[in-house]
Design a protein around this motif. Structure first.
Motif, PDB file in Angstrom:
ATOM      1  N   LYS A 274     -32.793  -2.173  31.914  1.00 28.70           N
ATOM      2  CA  LYS A 274     -33.005  -1.599  30.577  1.00 28.70           C
ATOM      3  C   LYS A 274     -32.045  -0.451  30.331  1.00 28.70           C
ATOM      4  O   LYS A 274     -31.516  -0.286  29.227  1.00 28.70           O
ATOM      5  CB  LYS A 274     -34.452  -1.120  30.441  1.00 28.70           C
ATOM      6  N   TRP A 275     -31.804   0.352  31.352  1.00 29.51           N
ATOM      7  CA  TRP A 275     -30.804   1.413  31.225  1.00 29.51           C
ATOM      8  C   TRP A 275     -29.408   0.826  31.054  1.00 29.51           C
ATOM      9  O   TRP A 275     -28.618   1.295  30.221  1.00 29.51           O
ATOM     10  CB  TRP A 275     -30.835   2.316  32.460  1.00 29.51           C
TER      11      TRP A 275
ATOM     12  N   ASN B   2     -29.033  -0.860  27.529  1.00 29.74           N
ATOM     13  CA  ASN B   2     -29.299  -0.045  26.345  1.00 29.74           C
ATOM     14  C   ASN B   2     -27.994   0.254  25.618  1.00 29.74           C
ATOM     15  O   ASN B   2     -27.069   0.818  26.204  1.00 29.74           O
ATOM     16  CB  ASN B   2     -29.979   1.260  26.769  1.00 29.74           C
TER      17      ASN B   2
ATOM     18  N   ASP C 149     -25.365  -5.753  22.414  1.00 34.72           N
ATOM     19  CA  ASP C 149     -26.679  -5.274  21.981  1.00 34.72           C
ATOM     20  C   ASP C 149     -27.763  -6.333  22.162  1.00 34.72           C
ATOM     21  O   ASP C 149     -28.683  -6.448  21.355  1.00 34.72           O
ATOM     22  CB  ASP C 149     -26.618  -4.848  20.519  1.00 34.72           C
TER      23      ASP C 149
ATOM     24  N   LEU D 258     -30.215  -6.434  24.079  1.00 36.95           N
ATOM     25  CA  LEU D 258     -31.547  -5.887  24.305  1.00 36.95           C
ATOM     26  C   LEU D 258     -32.295  -5.652  23.001  1.00 36.95           C
ATOM     27  O   LEU D 258     -33.529  -5.734  22.975  1.00 36.95           O
ATOM     28  CB  LEU D 258     -31.438  -4.577  25.094  1.00 36.95           C
ATOM     29  N   VAL D 259     -31.588  -5.378  21.929  1.00 37.82           N
ATOM     30  CA  VAL D 259     -32.233  -5.108  20.634  1.00 37.82           C
ATOM     31  C   VAL D 259     -32.000  -6.236  19.643  1.00 37.82           C
ATOM     32  O   VAL D 259     -32.374  -6.116  18.475  1.00 37.82           O
ATOM     33  CB  VAL D 259     -31.710  -3.773  20.053  1.00 37.82           C
TER      34      VAL D 259
ATOM     35  N   THR E 270     -31.535 -11.382  28.269  1.00 35.43           N
ATOM     36  CA  THR E 270     -31.515 -10.217  29.162  1.00 35.43           C
ATOM     37  C   THR E 270     -32.519 -10.389  30.299  1.00 35.43           C
ATOM     38  O   THR E 270     -32.279  -9.918  31.417  1.00 35.43           O
ATOM     39  CB  THR E 270     -31.827  -8.932  28.385  1.00 35.43           C
TER      40      THR E 270
ATOM     41  N   THR F 183     -38.039  -5.522  28.174  1.00 36.52           N
ATOM     42  CA  THR F 183     -38.029  -5.698  26.715  1.00 36.52           C
ATOM     43  C   THR F 183     -39.361  -5.380  26.054  1.00 36.52           C
ATOM     44  O   THR F 183     -39.406  -5.194  24.839  1.00 36.52           O
ATOM     45  CB  THR F 183     -37.658  -7.146  26.353  1.00 36.52           C
TER      46      THR F 183
END
Length: 311
Positions: A142-143, A146, A166, A168-169, A177, A254
């Motif tokens: 996640k780090w 990001n 991007d 992750l979003v 991911t 997530t």
């Protein structure tokens, strides 16, 4: 007693001695030691499985209710769009996770099988991620993923302002991911399975293929890999089991989002069912997940028992 003595006289052998209490206790000791563990497993594993099945057939909400409603909860589950998103994500995540781990694990095992230098250090390096929990893996990735802190920010800081990563979003890419993080953790374990299988193959088979003029790539493709079918099958079973019950990785990486774009059945069961006082619905989803695990384990156990019977 008279019969046994007469028999011993006729045969010329001494009558068998009766077992002493200490010998009887020693014979029963393993069963006595295992009995509490077996009883606890029967109660808290299989007993709760049956209880979950019973709850899935009721209208339980915040508290258990034993009003029988048949398969109404399963019908509700099948009509829930979020469940179908989670199921589709599981198929995508599980398929990619298993395929990539198998390919990557096989390649790494073949490379290490060449007796390269520092093999022990490399093997430990590949296996190290498996020693971590999925929570740690999820937080670390996640780090890294990001956009404001990880790879995208680092590459942009190097001057590549147009670089974008991007996933992750991004609702369309968030599930990938999960694949990246899961493959990073499990591929070393698959590599160890393949490497153990490779080291168990008789060298005379490979030498015979070399004498016939086969190249290294052809030997591995035509000779070695067919010998590793049991290893491949075992790896698929283990990876599929990991994929079906994946929960902590999703929560840490997530959170099932954005929205519920990266939901899996395990997170659906917790976030949408149990966390919203829908015990019956959550139990129904749990039973379907158990059915998925059994659909994988039963053929595996059948093949194992069949091979032992004919072996």
């Amino acid at each position: 007693m008279t019969l046994s003595l007469s028999t011993s006289r006729e045969t010329g052998r001494p009558a068998p001695a009766r077992p002493t209490p200490a010998a009887r206790l020693q014979a029963w000791l393993p069963r006595l030691v295992l009995t509490p563990s077996a009883a606890v497993s029967l109660c808290f594993v299989y007993g709760f499985m049956l209880w979950t099945l019973a709850l899935s057939l009721t209208n339980s909400r915040m508290l258990p209710s034993y009003e029988f409603v048949g398969f109404a909860q399963y019908a509700r589950l099948m009509a829930n769009d979020r469940w179908w998103v989670a199921s589709a994500n599981l198929v995508l995540f599980g398929g990619l996770f298993i395929a990539i781990c198998l390919v990557l694990g096989a390649v790494l095992a073949i490379l290490l099988d060449q007796r390269i230098r520092q093999e022990g250090a490399l093997r430990t390096l590949y296996l190290y991620p498996m020693a971590l929990s999925f929570i740690v893996t999820g937080v670390a990735w996640k780090w890294l993923l990001n956009p404001g802190l990880g790879l995208e920010a680092m590459v942009r800081g190097w001057g590549f302002e147009g670089f974008r990563f991007d996933w992750l979003v991004n609702p369309d890419m968030a599930v990938y991911t999960l694949v990246i993080a899961a493959v990073w953790q499990a591929s070393g374990f698959v590599m160890a399975l393949f490497l153990a299988g490779l080291r168990g193959i008789d060298d005379s088979i490979i030498k015979a293929a070399q004498l016939d003029g086969a190249g290294l790539a052809r030997i591995y493709w035509r000779v070695v890999l067919p010998c590793l079918r049991p290893v491949v099958f075992s790896a698929v079973m283990i990876l599929a089991h990991i994929a079906i019950k994946s929960f902590d990785l999703v929560v840490a990486l997530t959170g099932g989002g954005p929205g519920y774009a990266s939901d899996l059945p395990a997170t659906f069961m917790y976030a949408h069912a149990f966390n919203r006082a829908q015990i019956g619905l959550g139990s129904a989803s749990a039973m379907l997940m158990l059915g998925g695990v059994l659909a994988i384990l039963v053929p595996y156990l059948y093949s194992e028992l069949r091979s032992r019977k004919h072996g």
